[in-house]
Write a protein that holds these residues in place. Sequence first.
Motif, PDB file in Angstrom:
ATOM      1  N   ALA A 137      16.471   2.777  -8.637  1.00 11.89           N
ATOM      2  CA  ALA A 137      15.064   3.143  -8.551  1.00 11.89           C
ATOM      3  C   ALA A 137      14.739   4.033  -9.743  1.00 11.89           C
ATOM      4  O   ALA A 137      15.627   4.671 -10.313  1.00 11.89           O
ATOM      5  N   PHE A 138      13.469   4.082 -10.117  1.00 17.04           N
ATOM      6  CA  PHE A 138      13.115   4.863 -11.297  1.00 17.04           C
ATOM      7  C   PHE A 138      11.683   5.359 -11.198  1.00 17.04           C
ATOM      8  O   PHE A 138      10.936   4.984 -10.302  1.00 17.04           O
ATOM      9  N   GLU A 139      11.326   6.217 -12.150  1.00 12.27           N
ATOM     10  CA  GLU A 139       9.969   6.727 -12.271  1.00 12.27           C
ATOM     11  C   GLU A 139       9.564   6.722 -13.731  1.00 12.27           C
ATOM     12  O   GLU A 139      10.395   6.523 -14.623  1.00 12.27           O
ATOM     13  N   ASN A 159       5.246  11.987  -8.777  1.00 13.15           N
ATOM     14  CA  ASN A 159       6.348  11.118  -9.186  1.00 13.15           C
ATOM     15  C   ASN A 159       7.618  11.430  -8.400  1.00 13.15           C
ATOM     16  O   ASN A 159       8.373  10.525  -8.024  1.00 13.15           O
ATOM     17  N   ARG A 175       7.367  10.013  -4.872  1.00 13.83           N
ATOM     18  CA  ARG A 175       7.518   8.557  -4.865  1.00 13.83           C
ATOM     19  C   ARG A 175       8.962   8.158  -5.155  1.00 13.83           C
ATOM     20  O   ARG A 175       9.479   7.209  -4.567  1.00 13.83           O
ATOM     21  N   MET A 176       9.624   8.889  -6.056  1.00 13.36           N
ATOM     22  CA  MET A 176      11.009   8.555  -6.369  1.00 13.36           C
ATOM     23  C   MET A 176      11.913   8.776  -5.163  1.00 13.36           C
ATOM     24  O   MET A 176      12.826   7.986  -4.912  1.00 13.36           O
ATOM     25  N   ASN A 177      11.663   9.839  -4.411  1.00 13.14           N
ATOM     26  CA  ASN A 177      12.453  10.069  -3.203  1.00 13.14           C
ATOM     27  C   ASN A 177      12.234   8.970  -2.169  1.00 13.14           C
ATOM     28  O   ASN A 177      13.168   8.536  -1.495  1.00 13.14           O
ATOM     29  N   SER A 236      11.433   5.890  -2.875  1.00 10.40           N
ATOM     30  CA  SER A 236      12.107   4.701  -3.400  1.00 10.40           C
ATOM     31  C   SER A 236      13.603   4.790  -3.169  1.00 10.40           C
ATOM     32  O   SER A 236      14.241   3.815  -2.751  1.00 10.40           O
ATOM     33  N   THR A 288      15.865   8.105 -13.433  1.00 16.02           N
ATOM     34  CA  THR A 288      16.465   6.910 -12.842  1.00 16.02           C
ATOM     35  C   THR A 288      17.587   7.321 -11.906  1.00 16.02           C
ATOM     36  O   THR A 288      18.341   8.253 -12.206  1.00 16.02           O
ATOM     37  N   LYS A 300       7.409   0.532  -3.747  1.00 14.82           N
ATOM     38  CA  LYS A 300       8.487   1.354  -4.290  1.00 14.82           C
ATOM     39  C   LYS A 300       8.762   0.952  -5.731  1.00 14.82           C
ATOM     40  O   LYS A 300       8.602  -0.209  -6.106  1.00 14.82           O
ATOM     41  N   LYS A 301       9.224   1.925  -6.545  1.00 14.38           N
ATOM     42  CA  LYS A 301       9.558   1.624  -7.943  1.00 14.38           C
ATOM     43  C   LYS A 301      11.038   1.274  -8.029  1.00 14.38           C
ATOM     44  O   LYS A 301      11.876   2.083  -8.436  1.00 14.38           O
TER      45      LYS A 301
END
Length: 406
Positions: A105-107, A127, A130-132, A134, A176, A231-232
């Motif tokens: 996963a990444f941002e 960010n 959202r990363m958490n 993902s 990442t 999700k990213k």
Amino acid sequence: MLSSYSTLSKRAVSSTLCRAIPFYRTLASAVSGAPLDASKLKITKNPNPSNPLPNDKLVFGQTFTDHMLQIEWTQEKGWASPEIVPYGPLKLDPSAVVFHYGFEAFEGLKAYRTPENKITLFRPDMNMKRMNKSAARICLPTFDGAELIKLMGKLIEQDKRFVPQGQGYSLYLRPTIIGTTPALGVSTPDRALLYVIASPVGPYYKTGFKAVRLEATDYATRAWPGGCGDKKLGANYAPCILPQLQAAQRGYQQNLWLFGPEKNITEVGTMNVFFAFKNTATGKKELVTAPLDGTILEGVTRDSILALTRQNLDPREWDINERYYTITEVQERAKKGELLEAFGAGTAAVVSPIKEIGWHGSDIKVPLLPGEQTGPLTKQIASWIADIQYGRTQHGNWSQIVADLD
């Protein structure tokens, strides 16, 4: 009013999310061992520093700074001490689960120079949230977002001379997280690596701030109810390249992703998308974007645009709506002269004007300002966001100072 299909999809997604949210919370609380701690940072300076490229030589995502941040995690011990080290290749076992099962996963976020010689990040807290989400969705460890923001600030301090000056230029950060467990077998990773690299960038598109042509795409699907479209994850991106290449062969720069038998508009390329309409009967205008139903990426730029337009546009003239709308609606309203403009929105390009949409062998024309490559609202929104990002305007806590250039 939503159709029966849209209503059914929305209920299915809502049900899925209601079941998933407690799971994410349980998983996050179950992450064991030491927490991520910025105070334990160790720095190893690059012995061979490089010279930043001039702005006119920057190609988006092709040049990187001298250092990178990396933090290892194990199920047994938790987060290890963060390290800033010289930029270079990662050493991973060929059987690492990231290669075989997509545990990744990444941002993406940007750092900007302000007139006061400060370097700021634009809404980094969003960010991190959202990363958490993902990471939790693919059973990778979560972390304290505030601590990672501090660490990214330290990384920027090491390489602050790489933050370019000028409107449209910034330092792009790519946090990442990958699963590194060396094993063939689909199971929860017990090892992971969180790292951040940085790239000085200019405009995302080589053509700069110019309107693009889209192909409305219903022969491939970017995301679906109950999936991971919000999700990213790397797995969301690679499958979209082939349809983009196919669209490019027909003269279009990107795909306008449609979903379901009603052809609901969802996203454009890897960005959220907005359309502006006018009701000829009432004279009132409407800015619309697809709702966050679990298939739409929760874009930071998307959220910023919704907040700014609701704050700055006269509600007597404008409605700002998150709703389902279709390519058929766009086509019909264009024929009636009710389509005002359209644009994509995302961190990399910020806003990207749209001038045509290919659909069933013909092009839907999107109005632009005379002699320009944008519509008036798109141009205004781009200006509002840039003023905040580059420190010319303050907007709450959206800009977070992470380094000083003095």
